[in-house]
Design an enzyme around this catalytic site. Structure first.
Site, mmCIF file in Angstrom:
data_model
loop_
_atom_site.group_PDB
_atom_site.id
_atom_site.type_symbol
_atom_site.label_atom_id
_atom_site.label_comp_id
_atom_site.label_asym_id
_atom_site.label_seq_id
_atom_site.Cartn_x
_atom_site.Cartn_y
_atom_site.Cartn_z
ATOM 1 N N HIS A 67 -2.906 8.814 16.249
ATOM 2 C CA HIS A 67 -2.717 9.961 15.365
ATOM 3 C C HIS A 67 -3.881 10.036 14.392
ATOM 4 O O HIS A 67 -4.275 9.022 13.806
ATOM 5 C CB HIS A 67 -1.410 9.834 14.566
ATOM 6 C CG HIS A 67 -1.249 10.956 13.581
ATOM 7 N ND1 HIS A 67 -0.805 12.203 13.959
ATOM 8 C CD2 HIS A 67 -1.519 11.041 12.260
ATOM 9 C CE1 HIS A 67 -0.810 13.004 12.915
ATOM 10 N NE2 HIS A 67 -1.236 12.326 11.864
ATOM 11 N N ASP B 96 11.709 17.021 9.419
ATOM 12 C CA ASP B 96 10.347 17.072 8.871
ATOM 13 C C ASP B 96 9.844 18.509 8.821
ATOM 14 O O ASP B 96 9.207 18.919 7.858
ATOM 15 C CB ASP B 96 9.390 16.206 9.692
ATOM 16 C CG ASP B 96 7.966 16.436 9.217
ATOM 17 O OD1 ASP B 96 7.708 16.136 8.043
ATOM 18 O OD2 ASP B 96 7.144 16.960 9.974
ATOM 19 N N ARG C 120 7.990 21.466 1.030
ATOM 20 C CA ARG C 120 6.960 20.773 0.232
ATOM 21 C C ARG C 120 5.757 21.669 0.013
ATOM 22 O O ARG C 120 5.139 21.667 -1.053
ATOM 23 C CB ARG C 120 6.518 19.477 0.943
ATOM 24 C CG ARG C 120 7.564 18.368 0.839
ATOM 25 C CD ARG C 120 7.226 17.232 1.785
ATOM 26 N NE ARG C 120 5.885 16.737 1.619
ATOM 27 C CZ ARG C 120 5.132 16.215 2.594
ATOM 28 N NH1 ARG C 120 5.611 16.112 3.817
ATOM 29 N NH2 ARG C 120 3.917 15.786 2.351
ATOM 30 N N SER D 280 6.556 11.875 6.904
ATOM 31 C CA SER D 280 6.427 13.094 7.703
ATOM 32 C C SER D 280 5.666 12.801 9.000
ATOM 33 O O SER D 280 6.133 13.100 10.104
ATOM 34 C CB SER D 280 5.684 14.144 6.857
ATOM 35 O OG SER D 280 5.198 15.190 7.643
ATOM 36 N N LYS E 161 7.466 12.028 13.215
ATOM 37 C CA LYS E 161 7.098 12.743 14.442
ATOM 38 C C LYS E 161 6.501 11.786 15.470
ATOM 39 O O LYS E 161 6.819 11.834 16.659
ATOM 40 C CB LYS E 161 6.076 13.845 14.121
ATOM 41 C CG LYS E 161 6.703 15.024 13.401
ATOM 42 C CD LYS E 161 5.667 16.047 12.982
ATOM 43 C CE LYS E 161 4.823 15.559 11.852
ATOM 44 N NZ LYS E 161 4.391 16.466 10.862
HETATM 45 N N1 URA Z 1 0.605 16.001 8.245
HETATM 46 C C1 URA Z 1 1.940 15.903 8.413
HETATM 47 O O1 URA Z 1 2.423 15.917 9.529
HETATM 48 N N2 URA Z 1 2.710 15.765 7.303
HETATM 49 C C2 URA Z 1 2.224 15.737 6.053
HETATM 50 O O2 URA Z 1 2.977 15.599 5.112
HETATM 51 C C3 URA Z 1 0.841 15.854 5.904
HETATM 52 C C4 URA Z 1 0.039 15.976 7.021
#
Ligand code: URA
Length: 437
Positions: free
Chosen positions: A82, A161, A168, A183, A187
């Site tokens: 990631h 999320d 947010r 977050s 995922k």
């Molecule tokens: N990328 C994400 O998936 N979540 C965040 O909070 C910031 C960047």
């Protein structure tokens, strides 16, 4: 559970129990906890932070709010990467097939670009016919057969999320390390890979501008992953200038193919090799970093990675001929060259401005519902430290028409700074954290 008591606890800096966090997240997803209470909670976390136990419990609850993929029964070890995102970051595209060519399975679920940062899915969709929406069974079949598959995120993956991120975004609570970490990790963990390598970017073109914040974010994510039984490592890498010499979907696919064919720019190739080496260690395919690098370099030299990429494209309904003949991809109709006004050494290529130019040319989104033009962008971009003479090319703009190209010309000229002296070198690799556990 009384929601306001949880909010008050966090506001006063007290620890929230796992069970309470789970109920709070579940309530938010099933709408029994309204947005205003979740917004107040997010703000309390923003100011008071979270312990590792809390952030792990929050990630777990968000991950379990939707499907959690299970790769047991797959004959290959699963591992993923990631990146926190940056300008010209096309690394996933050469990386996944190169790692798959060494025997791993790379189940990548990627996103689209928003704002100035590009998304892997948009880039892949510039390949004629490439389908990013495979069902779970098809995804598994491609992984088993070819070793890598890059698809789009479904609404069933970590829906908590999705809902919290949108909230947010409009309540000033994005820039919180526990909230960002939970977050991203909710995922990534829902994707089910056993190993995960993080590329945490740091610099003007990145989410985290300061090294200290990038390091803290990486450490938090490593800790969450380990607490949840995954093998984790992270590289902190520079994002002050764009990665590679291209920015824009089609142009970045071409550069990715160049990397796979051993003709790519040094920074993209080096980062791909380094991240791939980390992934091969986490997948137990290589014993150490040197062996991992060697495997990656060999998959470039023999063409094994390029072949795997062509097979992945074909399995996704795309035209694999693109790896041999790029002329089948539609180019932008209008190009203009941007040249240097002076002699000297490139001391800065502003990543943020380069991202903005691509967005203005039509290659990015202002809203998530916007569509993008795959063909536009920048190539032949100079790199910091290179020598230029007056009149030399510093980048080429690919646009839909002359007027759009000319509208960003000044921005393009200002994005590249030429100085008399060479700038202090900023290394691409800042730090390596974690490792096989
Ligand atoms: N990328 C994400 O998936 N979540 C965040 O909070 C910031 C960047």
């Amino acid at each position: 559970m009384v929601p306001q008591w949880i909010i008050e606890k966090k506001r006063d800096g007290r620890e929230i129990a796992d069970k309470e966090l789970k109920e709070f997240i579940d309530g938010f997803v099933n709408n029994s906890i309204p947005d205003y209470q979740m917004a107040a909670f997010a703000m309390a976390v923003f100011f008071k932070g979270m312990s590792f136990d809390e952030v792990t419990a929050m990630t777990d609850a968000m991950m379990r709010s939707g499907d959690v993929l299970d790769w047991s029964g797959l004959s290959r070890p699963t591992v993923d990467k990631h990146s926190t995102g940056g300008i010209g970051d096309k690394i996933s595209i050469p990386l996944a097939p190169l790692v798959a060519a060494s025997g791993a399975a790379v189940p990548m679920i990627s996103g689209r670009g928003l704002g100035i940062t590009g998304g892997t899915l948009d880039k892949l969709e510039s390949i004629p016919g490439y389908n990013t929406q495979l069902g779970t069974d098809e995804f598994r079949n491609v992984l088993e057969k070819i070793g890598c598959s890059i698809i789009g995120q479904t609404s069933r993956l970590a829906p908590a999320d999705k809902k919290l991120y949108a909230l947010r975004d409009v309540t000033g609570t994005v820039q919180s390390i526990p909230l960002i970490a939970s977050s991203i990790m909710s995922k990534k963990l829902a994707e089910g890979a056993k190993g995960l390598v993080l590329d945490v970017k740091c610099g003007v073109g990145a989410f985290m501008k300061e090294e200290v914040d990038a390091k803290k974010l990486a450490e938090t994510m490593i800790q969450i992953g380990r607490n949840m039984g995954r093998s984790m490592s992270a590289l902190l890498t520079d994002m002050n200038q764009p990665l590679g010499r291209t920015v824009g979907h089609t142009l970045e696919i071409k550069e990715s193919i160049d990397v796979l064919a051993g003709k790519g720019p040094k920074d993209v190739t080096d980062l791909t090799v380094e991240l791939g080496a980390e992934m091969l260690i986490l997948a137990d395919i290589c014993k150490n970093i040197e062996e991992g690098r060697e495997a990656m370099r060999s998959n470039i030299a023999t063409g094994a990675g390029l072949e795997t990429f062509a097979k992945m494209i074909e399995a996704h309904g795309g035209n694999p001929g693109v790896v041999e003949d790029f002329s089948i991809v539609t180019p932008a109709p209008h190009c203009i060259d941007v040249t240097s006004d002076e002699n000297g050494i490139i001391s800065n290529v502003d990543a943020e401005s380069i991202g903005r130019i691509t967005l203005l040319l039509g290659g990015g989104r202002k809203l998530s519902s916007d569509s993008v033009d795959h063909s536009v962008g920048i190539d032949r971009l100079v790199k910091v430290g290179e020598k230029v003479d007056k009149g030399d090319l510093v980048m080429r703009l690919h646009a839909r028409n002359k007027a759009e190209a000319e509208s960003v010309l000044q921005l393009a000229k200002n994005a590249v700074v030429v100085s008399d002296n060479a700038p202090a070198e900023k290394p691409l690799f800042i730090a390596r954290l974690g490792g096989k556990n």
